[in-house]
Write a protein that holds these residues in place. Structure first.
Motif, PDB file in Angstrom:
ATOM      1  N   GLU A 237      -2.824   2.345 -11.041  1.00 34.42           N
ATOM      2  CA  GLU A 237      -3.784   1.404 -10.454  1.00 34.42           C
ATOM      3  C   GLU A 237      -3.845   0.102 -11.247  1.00 34.42           C
ATOM      4  OE1 GLU A 237      -5.771   1.736  -7.775  1.00 34.42           O
ATOM      5  OE2 GLU A 237      -6.082   3.874  -7.376  1.00 34.42           O
TER       6      GLU A 237
ATOM      7  N   SER B  24       4.981   6.391 -14.746  1.00 36.87           N
ATOM      8  CA  SER B  24       3.651   6.765 -15.229  1.00 36.87           C
ATOM      9  C   SER B  24       3.691   8.074 -16.008  1.00 36.87           C
ATOM     10  CB  SER B  24       2.685   6.897 -14.044  1.00 36.87           C
ATOM     11  OG  SER B  24       2.927   8.083 -13.303  1.00 36.87           O
TER      12      SER B  24
ATOM     13  N   GLY C 233      -2.652   8.226 -13.104  1.00 34.05           N
ATOM     14  CA  GLY C 233      -3.083   7.512 -11.905  1.00 34.05           C
ATOM     15  C   GLY C 233      -3.800   6.220 -12.244  1.00 34.05           C
ATOM     16  N   GLY C 234      -4.626   6.239 -13.288  1.00 34.40           N
ATOM     17  CA  GLY C 234      -5.293   5.012 -13.719  1.00 34.40           C
ATOM     18  C   GLY C 234      -4.311   3.960 -14.168  1.00 34.40           C
TER      19      GLY C 234
ATOM     20  N   LEU D 139       0.887   6.902  -6.712  1.00 33.01           N
ATOM     21  CA  LEU D 139      -0.269   7.737  -7.042  1.00 33.01           C
ATOM     22  C   LEU D 139       0.005   9.205  -6.721  1.00 33.01           C
ATOM     23  CD1 LEU D 139      -3.264   5.494  -5.902  1.00 33.01           C
ATOM     24  CD2 LEU D 139      -2.623   6.109  -8.239  1.00 33.01           C
TER      25      LEU D 139
ATOM     26  N   ASP E  85       0.831  -1.202   0.000  1.00 30.71           N
ATOM     27  CA  ASP E  85       0.000   0.000   0.000  1.00 30.71           C
ATOM     28  C   ASP E  85       0.868   1.255   0.000  1.00 30.71           C
ATOM     29  OD1 ASP E  85      -2.369  -1.352  -0.083  1.00 30.71           O
ATOM     30  OD2 ASP E  85      -2.761  -1.242   2.066  1.00 30.71           O
TER      31      ASP E  85
ATOM     32  N   LYS F 117       1.857   1.951  -3.498  1.00 27.25           N
ATOM     33  CA  LYS F 117       0.725   2.490  -4.248  1.00 27.25           C
ATOM     34  C   LYS F 117       0.504   3.962  -3.921  1.00 27.25           C
ATOM     35  CE  LYS F 117      -4.171   1.603  -5.182  1.00 27.25           C
ATOM     36  NZ  LYS F 117      -5.314   0.685  -4.912  1.00 27.25           N
ATOM     37  N   ARG F 118       0.536   4.297  -2.641  1.00 34.28           N
ATOM     38  CA  ARG F 118       0.324   5.692  -2.253  1.00 34.28           C
ATOM     39  C   ARG F 118       1.412   6.594  -2.837  1.00 34.28           C
ATOM     40  NH1 ARG F 118      -0.798   3.324   2.815  1.00 34.28           N
ATOM     41  NH2 ARG F 118       1.221   4.004   3.620  1.00 34.28           N
TER      42      ARG F 118
END
Length: 481
Positions: free
Chosen positions: A126, A190, A122-123, A74, A67, A70-71
């Motif tokens: 994810e 990204s 961001g997508g 993002l 997590d 991920k944070r």
């Protein structure tokens, strides 16, 4: 011993005991301030200790906190706050629609079941993070275990029990350091990728095609090519890549298994880690970050890893070579297609800063070094036997061209041409070995007599269509020879 008589080292050990003993509550700021004698910034130590205490209070079980990755990813991906505008979405929808029509003439592989997407950074994070996690987990685990071992070896004798009891927490902390760094790399990546298949491996969910409009503009900025032509080319290439992995459902697992085979062989250089730990200043955490980024904690690749990397490079080149040829044929109506294709090849050969950082972090360079040779093979196959026979090579794993076929496609083309003519297949060593095995099994006891053969045939006719369609030999019997 009075508080004023205690050394900073004693204070630090007492704080560790408070933390790891599950004492809970707020950490004593006055105690932390006295750590300045150890050349540690109290404010930084307060934040770090609260983070560790929170991990322990939450019942850290040694698992890596993905997590956190991920944070972090993002946070970086969404920094500019930009999304996909209605105009960008409309333009890309039109490009995808025309690209779909063009691809129907360039390949027999069917369309996707779901519509392609205009995706935000961001997508993309994810959608792709599960793959990056799978790729990085073996390295993260190795770093966590090595960190635990290094701390245990350097701890004083009277703290060994404390360190051993905190093993799970230390593994969590080590894994969190790596996860945070992975999040940084994926977040930066990204901002570089143009589409879902841009990295060359199946990082997107099965059957999903996507383009990132935020990065698409940067890709074409120096090419002086109209945006609509760039969008069409990018859409054709992305759809070709996604179609291939949806058609050959075994291919995604094949690629991922080879990537993870390499990653499992990655271990931390414990000497480098111990050397870093011996001079590590907690007030200068940048040193650890630089060590992770540079790959300094990863030893030189072993022979087994080099062999795994060679297999992976050949596989990626075979995939991207096919995508190149199909895209070239489908986008032949674009007057600037050749220029765009060359820009894409150069971009894939060099890679961006984030991709190079990923290589340092996990020790894996995702470079299809033989892409030009593989594309030449696919062109020769297409010219010799046509699109349908070419694309049938993706029907089964054992039909896919090998590294030898990339070096010299003549033998592959001869087998395909014989198949198109309906000639008797030319056997190879595997065929001969299989035939010998079947002959040995049927020889004893007279089981190969006419009666036995007719009985077996009768059972096959009343069952699932006969022995030719059952068992592991079916794909082999259908390969082009």
């Amino acid at each position: 011993m009075a508080d004023e008589d205690r050394s900073p080292e004693d204070e630090f050990q007492e704080l560790l005991r408070q933390l790891l003993g599950g004492g809970g509550g707020e950490l004593d700021a006055e105690q932390l301030s006295r750590l300045s004698g150890m050349n540690i910034d109290p404010a930084m130590m307060q934040t770090m200790m609260q983070h560790l205490q929170g991990a322990f209070a939450g019942g850290a079980d040694g698992a890596i906190s993905w997590d956190l990755a991920k944070r972090q990813a993002l946070h970086i991906a969404n920094q500019d706050g930009l999304g996909v505008t209605a105009g960008q979405r409309t333009d890309l929808d039109q490009a995808f629609a025309l690209a779909t029509l063009w691809l129907s003439e360039a390949t027999t592989i069917a369309e996707l079941a779901s519509a392609p997407q205009s995706m935000t950074r961001g997508g993309w994070v994810e959608a792709t993070l599960p793959f990056w996690q799978e790729l990085a987990e073996p390295v993260a685990t190795s770093i966590s275990d090595a960190l635990t071992a290094a701390l245990s070896e350097q701890a004083p004798d009277d703290m060994q029990g404390l360190v051993e009891g905190a093993g799970r927490l230390m593994r969590t902390v080590g894994g969190s350091l790596f996860a945070s760094q992975l999040g940084q790399v994926v977040g930066d990546l990204s901002k570089e990728v143009v589409s879902g298949g841009d990295v060359g491996i199946p990082i997107m969910p099965d059957g999903v095609a996507a383009i990132l409009p935020q990065n698409f503009a940067d890709f074409g900025r120096d090419l002086e090519i109209p945006d609509d032509q760039l969008a069409l080319y990018a859409a054709v290439r992305e759809l070709a890549h996604a179609r291939l992995f949806r058609h050959a459902r075994w291919l995604r697992l094949h690629v991922i298994s080879q990537v993870t085979e390499f990653a499992r062989g990655v271990h931390v250089d414990t000497d480098a880690l111990e050397e870093l730990a011996s001079r590590f200043d907690p007030s200068e955490p940048e040193e650890l970050r630089r060590a992770l980024e540079s790959g300094a904690l990863l030893p030189a690749r072993s022979d087994a890893q080099n062999a795994a990397l060679t297999r992976l490079e050949n596989l990626l080149a075979t995939i991207e070579g096919w995508v190149d040829v199909v895209t070239e044929n489908a986008a032949s109506r674009l007057p600037t297609a050749d220029r765009i294709a060359e820009a894409v090849r150069r971009r894939r050969a060099v890679g961006g800063p984030a991709e190079r950082a990923l290589a340092s972090l996990v020790g894996l360079e995702l470079r299809p070094r033989r892409m030009r040779e593989a594309a030449a093979m696919w062109r020769a196959v297409t010219d010799a036997v046509g699109v349908g026979a070419r694309d049938s090579l993706w029907d089964y794993p054992d039909l896919m061209p090998t590294a030898d076929d990339i070096d010299d496609p003549a033998s592959l083309i001869a087998r395909l041409e014989a198949r198109v003519r309906g000639d008797e297949p030319v056997t190879d060593e595997m065929d001969d070995a299989l035939a010998q095995l079947l002959a040995d099994e049927s020889a004893p006891g007279g089981d190969t007599g006419p009666g036995a053969g007719e009985g077996e045939a009768g059972e096959g006719d009343s069952g699932d269509g006969g022995g030719d369609d059952s068992g592991g030999a079916a794909p082999h019997d259908n390969r082009p020879v």
